[in-house]
Enzyme design. Structure first.
Site, PDB file in Angstrom:
ATOM      1  N   THR A  21      63.476  62.986  49.892  1.00 25.85           N
ATOM      2  CA  THR A  21      62.924  61.771  50.513  1.00 25.85           C
ATOM      3  C   THR A  21      63.560  61.524  51.885  1.00 25.85           C
ATOM      4  N   GLY A  22      62.912  60.671  52.654  1.00 22.78           N
ATOM      5  CA  GLY A  22      63.494  60.126  53.875  1.00 22.78           C
ATOM      6  C   GLY A  22      64.075  61.162  54.828  1.00 22.78           C
ATOM      7  N   ASP A  68      72.657  64.380  39.328  1.00 19.79           N
ATOM      8  CA  ASP A  68      73.264  63.129  39.788  1.00 19.79           C
ATOM      9  C   ASP A  68      74.581  63.515  40.461  1.00 19.79           C
ATOM     10  N   ARG A  70      77.072  62.018  41.091  1.00 22.47           N
ATOM     11  CA  ARG A  70      78.273  61.399  40.517  1.00 22.47           C
ATOM     12  C   ARG A  70      78.847  62.225  39.369  1.00 22.47           C
ATOM     13  N   PHE A 100      72.660  48.705  49.430  1.00 20.34           N
ATOM     14  CA  PHE A 100      71.843  47.477  49.428  1.00 20.34           C
ATOM     15  C   PHE A 100      72.611  46.419  50.180  1.00 20.34           C
ATOM     16  N   SER A 108      79.298  42.754  41.745  1.00 19.05           N
ATOM     17  CA  SER A 108      80.132  43.024  40.567  1.00 19.05           C
ATOM     18  C   SER A 108      80.952  44.285  40.853  1.00 19.05           C
ATOM     19  N   TYR A 150      78.852  52.394  60.979  1.00 17.94           N
ATOM     20  CA  TYR A 150      79.850  51.482  60.415  1.00 17.94           C
ATOM     21  C   TYR A 150      80.953  52.239  59.664  1.00 17.94           C
ATOM     22  N   LYS A 165      81.336  55.275  53.442  1.00 16.61           N
ATOM     23  CA  LYS A 165      81.029  56.105  54.622  1.00 16.61           C
ATOM     24  C   LYS A 165      82.287  56.340  55.453  1.00 16.61           C
ATOM     25  N   PRO A 193      69.520  52.978  62.858  1.00 14.44           N
ATOM     26  CA  PRO A 193      68.388  52.707  61.974  1.00 14.44           C
ATOM     27  C   PRO A 193      67.176  53.597  62.251  1.00 14.44           C
TER      28      PRO A 193
HETATM   29  C1  HXC Z   1      73.725  43.276  44.388  1.00 12.80           C
HETATM   30  C2  HXC Z   1      73.199  45.149  43.149  1.00 12.80           C
HETATM   31  C3  HXC Z   1      72.021  45.334  43.904  1.00 12.80           C
HETATM   32  C4  HXC Z   1      71.734  44.406  44.950  1.00 12.80           C
HETATM   33  C5  HXC Z   1      72.145  46.908  42.415  1.00 12.80           C
HETATM   34  N1  HXC Z   1      73.224  46.139  42.238  1.00 12.80           N
HETATM   35  N2  HXC Z   1      71.385  46.445  43.433  1.00 12.80           N
HETATM   36  N3  HXC Z   1      74.044  44.128  43.381  1.00 12.80           N
HETATM   37  N4  HXC Z   1      72.610  43.388  45.148  1.00 12.80           N
HETATM   38  N5  HXC Z   1      70.651  44.520  45.707  1.00 12.80           N
HETATM   39  C6  HXC Z   1      74.256  46.295  41.216  1.00 12.80           C
HETATM   40  C7  HXC Z   1      73.639  46.100  39.845  1.00 12.80           C
HETATM   41  O1  HXC Z   1      73.543  44.724  39.515  1.00 12.80           O
HETATM   42  C8  HXC Z   1      74.622  46.847  38.944  1.00 12.80           C
HETATM   43  O2  HXC Z   1      75.773  46.097  38.632  1.00 12.80           O
HETATM   44  C9  HXC Z   1      75.069  48.001  39.830  1.00 12.80           C
HETATM   45  O3  HXC Z   1      74.779  47.612  41.187  1.00 12.80           O
HETATM   46  C10 HXC Z   1      74.315  49.277  39.522  1.00 12.80           C
HETATM   47  O4  HXC Z   1      72.916  49.020  39.621  1.00 12.80           O
HETATM   48  P1  HXC Z   1      71.840  49.990  38.974  1.00 12.80           P
HETATM   49  O5  HXC Z   1      70.499  49.495  39.361  1.00 12.80           O
HETATM   50  O6  HXC Z   1      72.128  50.182  37.520  1.00 12.80           O
HETATM   51  O7  HXC Z   1      72.210  51.376  39.701  1.00 12.80           O
HETATM   52  P2  HXC Z   1      71.403  52.720  39.840  1.00 12.80           P
HETATM   53  O8  HXC Z   1      70.191  52.741  38.936  1.00 12.80           O
HETATM   54  O9  HXC Z   1      72.402  53.799  39.717  1.00 12.80           O
HETATM   55  O10 HXC Z   1      70.811  52.669  41.336  1.00 12.80           O
HETATM   56  C11 HXC Z   1      71.647  52.820  42.442  1.00 12.80           C
HETATM   57  C12 HXC Z   1      71.270  51.854  43.573  1.00 12.80           C
HETATM   58  C13 HXC Z   1      69.778  51.955  43.959  1.00 12.80           C
HETATM   59  C14 HXC Z   1      72.209  52.157  44.745  1.00 12.80           C
HETATM   60  C15 HXC Z   1      71.552  50.430  43.088  1.00 12.80           C
HETATM   61  O11 HXC Z   1      69.478  51.056  45.021  1.00 12.80           O
HETATM   62  C16 HXC Z   1      69.410  53.349  44.390  1.00 12.80           C
HETATM   63  O12 HXC Z   1      69.109  54.200  43.556  1.00 12.80           O
HETATM   64  N6  HXC Z   1      69.407  53.655  45.703  1.00 12.80           N
HETATM   65  C17 HXC Z   1      69.096  54.969  46.256  1.00 12.80           C
HETATM   66  C18 HXC Z   1      68.349  54.860  47.554  1.00 12.80           C
HETATM   67  C19 HXC Z   1      69.053  54.091  48.633  1.00 12.80           C
HETATM   68  O13 HXC Z   1      69.815  53.146  48.366  1.00 12.80           O
HETATM   69  N7  HXC Z   1      68.739  54.433  49.890  1.00 12.80           N
HETATM   70  C20 HXC Z   1      69.285  53.715  51.054  1.00 12.80           C
HETATM   71  C21 HXC Z   1      70.101  54.595  51.870  1.00 12.80           C
HETATM   72  S1  HXC Z   1      70.241  53.969  53.516  1.00 12.80           S
HETATM   73  P3  HXC Z   1      75.907  45.175  37.294  1.00 12.80           P
HETATM   74  O14 HXC Z   1      77.331  44.763  37.255  1.00 12.80           O
HETATM   75  O15 HXC Z   1      74.962  44.027  37.528  1.00 12.80           O
HETATM   76  O16 HXC Z   1      75.485  46.052  36.132  1.00 12.80           O
HETATM   77  C22 HXC Z   1      71.866  53.903  53.905  1.00 12.80           C
HETATM   78  C23 HXC Z   1      72.345  53.603  55.312  1.00 12.80           C
HETATM   79  C24 HXC Z   1      71.566  52.575  55.979  1.00 12.80           C
HETATM   80  O17 HXC Z   1      72.700  54.140  53.142  1.00 12.80           O
HETATM   81  C25 HXC Z   1      72.083  52.200  57.357  1.00 12.80           C
HETATM   82  C26 HXC Z   1      70.960  51.549  58.121  1.00 12.80           C
HETATM   83  C27 HXC Z   1      71.226  51.426  59.542  1.00 12.80           C
HETATM   84  P1  NAP Z   2      66.663  57.596  50.984  1.00 13.12           P
HETATM   85  O1  NAP Z   2      65.352  58.258  51.215  1.00 13.12           O
HETATM   86  O2  NAP Z   2      66.726  56.468  50.012  1.00 13.12           O
HETATM   87  O3  NAP Z   2      67.702  58.735  50.580  1.00 13.12           O
HETATM   88  C1  NAP Z   2      68.665  58.634  49.603  1.00 13.12           C
HETATM   89  C2  NAP Z   2      68.543  59.839  48.696  1.00 13.12           C
HETATM   90  O4  NAP Z   2      69.685  59.898  47.858  1.00 13.12           O
HETATM   91  C3  NAP Z   2      67.310  59.808  47.790  1.00 13.12           C
HETATM   92  O5  NAP Z   2      66.596  61.007  47.918  1.00 13.12           O
HETATM   93  C4  NAP Z   2      67.884  59.683  46.388  1.00 13.12           C
HETATM   94  O6  NAP Z   2      67.102  60.437  45.458  1.00 13.12           O
HETATM   95  C5  NAP Z   2      69.257  60.296  46.574  1.00 13.12           C
HETATM   96  N1  NAP Z   2      70.222  59.781  45.595  1.00 13.12           N
HETATM   97  C6  NAP Z   2      70.589  58.490  45.395  1.00 13.12           C
HETATM   98  N2  NAP Z   2      71.468  58.408  44.405  1.00 13.12           N
HETATM   99  C7  NAP Z   2      71.694  59.677  43.975  1.00 13.12           C
HETATM  100  C8  NAP Z   2      72.509  60.253  42.975  1.00 13.12           C
HETATM  101  N3  NAP Z   2      73.296  59.503  42.203  1.00 13.12           N
HETATM  102  N4  NAP Z   2      72.495  61.602  42.812  1.00 13.12           N
HETATM  103  C9  NAP Z   2      71.692  62.380  43.579  1.00 13.12           C
HETATM  104  N5  NAP Z   2      70.896  61.882  44.548  1.00 13.12           N
HETATM  105  C10 NAP Z   2      70.898  60.558  44.744  1.00 13.12           C
HETATM  106  O7  NAP Z   2      67.264  57.018  52.341  1.00 13.12           O
HETATM  107  P2  NAP Z   2      67.483  57.669  53.785  1.00 13.12           P
HETATM  108  O8  NAP Z   2      67.268  56.590  54.759  1.00 13.12           O
HETATM  109  O9  NAP Z   2      66.720  58.939  53.919  1.00 13.12           O
HETATM  110  O10 NAP Z   2      69.051  57.989  53.758  1.00 13.12           O
HETATM  111  C11 NAP Z   2      69.549  59.317  53.864  1.00 13.12           C
HETATM  112  C12 NAP Z   2      70.967  59.302  54.379  1.00 13.12           C
HETATM  113  O11 NAP Z   2      70.994  58.759  55.706  1.00 13.12           O
HETATM  114  C13 NAP Z   2      71.938  58.443  53.575  1.00 13.12           C
HETATM  115  O12 NAP Z   2      73.191  59.064  53.522  1.00 13.12           O
HETATM  116  C14 NAP Z   2      72.029  57.173  54.380  1.00 13.12           C
HETATM  117  O13 NAP Z   2      73.227  56.478  54.140  1.00 13.12           O
HETATM  118  C15 NAP Z   2      71.970  57.749  55.791  1.00 13.12           C
HETATM  119  N6  NAP Z   2      71.579  56.790  56.820  1.00 13.12           N
HETATM  120  C16 NAP Z   2      70.290  56.348  56.902  1.00 13.12           C
HETATM  121  C17 NAP Z   2      69.926  55.483  57.910  1.00 13.12           C
HETATM  122  C18 NAP Z   2      68.515  54.986  58.065  1.00 13.12           C
HETATM  123  O14 NAP Z   2      68.292  54.101  58.880  1.00 13.12           O
HETATM  124  N7  NAP Z   2      67.549  55.519  57.334  1.00 13.12           N
HETATM  125  C19 NAP Z   2      70.888  55.048  58.836  1.00 13.12           C
HETATM  126  C20 NAP Z   2      72.216  55.492  58.706  1.00 13.12           C
HETATM  127  C21 NAP Z   2      72.539  56.386  57.706  1.00 13.12           C
HETATM  128  P3  NAP Z   2      66.903  60.018  43.912  1.00 13.12           P
HETATM  129  O15 NAP Z   2      66.529  58.582  43.897  1.00 13.12           O
HETATM  130  O16 NAP Z   2      65.850  60.976  43.437  1.00 13.12           O
HETATM  131  O17 NAP Z   2      68.224  60.295  43.254  1.00 13.12           O
END
Ligand code: HXC
Ligand code: NAP
Length: 282
Positions: A21-22, A68, A70, A100, A108, A150, A165, A193
């Site tokens: 993705t992404g 995963d 982790r 997030f 938590s 950051y 990070k 972004p």
């Molecule tokens: C507060 C939150 C939350 C939220 C989850 N939690 N979302 N707390 N606000 N929005 C808490 C939950 O309540 C829970 O704690 C714990 O985190 C785990 O949540 P789960 O949903 O069980 O986790 P999981 O299913 O493993 O999912 C992981 C995830 C989810 C990180 C929460 O968002 C995900 O899968 N994300 C992958 C994609 C992603 O995030 N992409 C963005 C990358 S961009 P409790 O105690 O309640 O059980 C990036 C850089 C951006 O990184 C920079 C931009 C410029």
């Molecule tokens: P994204 O599409 O949500 O990418 C995150 C990827 O991580 C997903 O493919 C997800 O796949 C995978 N992932 C999450 N948890 C995982 C786990 N436990 N094990 C294995 N895979 C896992 O978001 P993106 O924007 O492309 O982000 C990519 C990278 O760029 C990240 O490191 C992010 O921090 C960095 N970044 C992004 C931005 C931006 O503006 N987009 C800016 C700065 C940095 P599954 O859900 O299938 O696991």
């Protein structure tokens, strides 16, 4: 815009975490089109299957494993299986992330664990797995970590991601020195972004916030995943073989604009600039 020769990455097998993705998908396509074999891993089989089908439709040799990051034993099994089908992996891209926005006092401990687990531990475990393999076999390797600006400034409201990070940046710099003599480069990219479904869903509250991010960027726009993919292709290529331990920022100058003491004067009206002129020499 094609800027590289078609064979830039020929002979390389690149494993990209979160590669379905992404930004990870954009890198998979770019590296594959430049001749690399592509291995992708993440949690969601349906995304991996769809991305692999897309890559194969572009005549790119690709395979996936559900993994995963982790979980160290899933990492080890996935790498073994992918190396069976694609051959030895030469390049690891630690791109998978979870993030997030939240007020920190509302988080938590598990929320911290989750993000630190994916970003910091996941990148560390994957680097360890590949580093051990490369050192044992005497192979050269490259680790590219996707961080954020950051990593060195910190950021409110994404604290678990910021601490992770920052750790991944320290991992990059530390391994660059320790494993450089063993033929393993460690490098990082800090993107600003760039619209992706995952980042936008988790981090961008509304269109007004997106407009604000554009307006405060010196280039007055967001980044494009293809721009990151081009930079990444250069950095993992042999053309960049003397770049080690560096983080390259690709953010249009966004973080510097936030950092300079007087940078906010770009908002100052002409009338106040005129007032300041009259104070000259007084
Ligand atoms: C507060 C939150 C939350 C939220 C989850 N939690 N979302 N707390 N606000 N929005 C808490 C939950 O309540 C829970 O704690 C714990 O985190 C785990 O949540 P789960 O949903 O069980 O986790 P999981 O299913 O493993 O999912 C992981 C995830 C989810 C990180 C929460 O968002 C995900 O899968 N994300 C992958 C994609 C992603 O995030 N992409 C963005 C990358 S961009 P409790 O105690 O309640 O059980 C990036 C850089 C951006 O990184 C920079 C931009 C410029
Ligand atoms: P994204 O599409 O949500 O990418 C995150 C990827 O991580 C997903 O493919 C997800 O796949 C995978 N992932 C999450 N948890 C995982 C786990 N436990 N094990 C294995 N895979 C896992 O978001 P993106 O924007 O492309 O982000 C990519 C990278 O760029 C990240 O490191 C992010 O921090 C960095 N970044 C992004 C931005 C931006 O503006 N987009 C800016 C700065 C940095 P599954 O859900 O299938 O696991």
């Amino acid at each position: 815009m094609p800027i590289f020769t078609d064979n830039l990455l020929k002979g390389k097998t690149v494993l990209i975490t979160g590669g379905a993705t992404g930004l990870g998908k954009a890198m998979s396509v770019e590296f594959g089109n430049l001749g690399a074999r592509i291995a992708i891993v993440s949690r969601k089989k349906e995304n991996l299957e769809a991305a692999c089908a897309d890559l194969k439709a572009m005549s790119i040799e690709a395979d996936y494993q559900v993994c995963d990051v982790r979980n160290p034993s899933q990492i080890s099994e996935s790498v073994s299986k992918l190396e069976e089908t694609l051959g030895p992996i030469n390049v690891l891209v630690n791109n998978a992330a979870g993030n997030f926005i939240s007020r920190t006092e509302q988080l938590s401990p598990k929320a911290f664990d989750t993000v630190i687990g994916i970003v910091l531990q996941g990148s560390s475990y994957f680097s360890l797995e590949m580093g051990k393999r490369w050192i044992k076999s005497g192979m050269q390797g490259t680790i590219l970590n996707i961080v954020a600006t950051y990593s060195w400034t910190g950021s409110a409201y994404v604290v678990p991601s910021a601490v992770s990070k920052a750790g991944v940046l320290a991992l990059t710099q530390s391994l660059a020195v320790e494993w450089g003599p063993k033929g393993i480069r460690s490098i990082a990219i800090a993107p600003g972004p760039m619209p992706t479904e995952g980042a936008w869903k988790n981090l961008i509250p509304d269109n007004a916030f997106e407009d604000l991010m554009k307006a405060r960027n010196p280039m007055l726009r967001l980044g494009k995943p293809s721009e990151l993919a081009n930079l990444a292709a250069f950095l993992i290529s042999d053309a960049a073989s003397y770049i080690n331990g560096e983080v390259i920022t690709i953010d249009g100058g966004e973080w510097l604009k936030g950092a300079g003491q007087f940078n906010m004067l770009s908002e100052m009206p002409d009338s106040l600039w005129d007032v300041m002129k009259t104070r000259r020499g007084k």
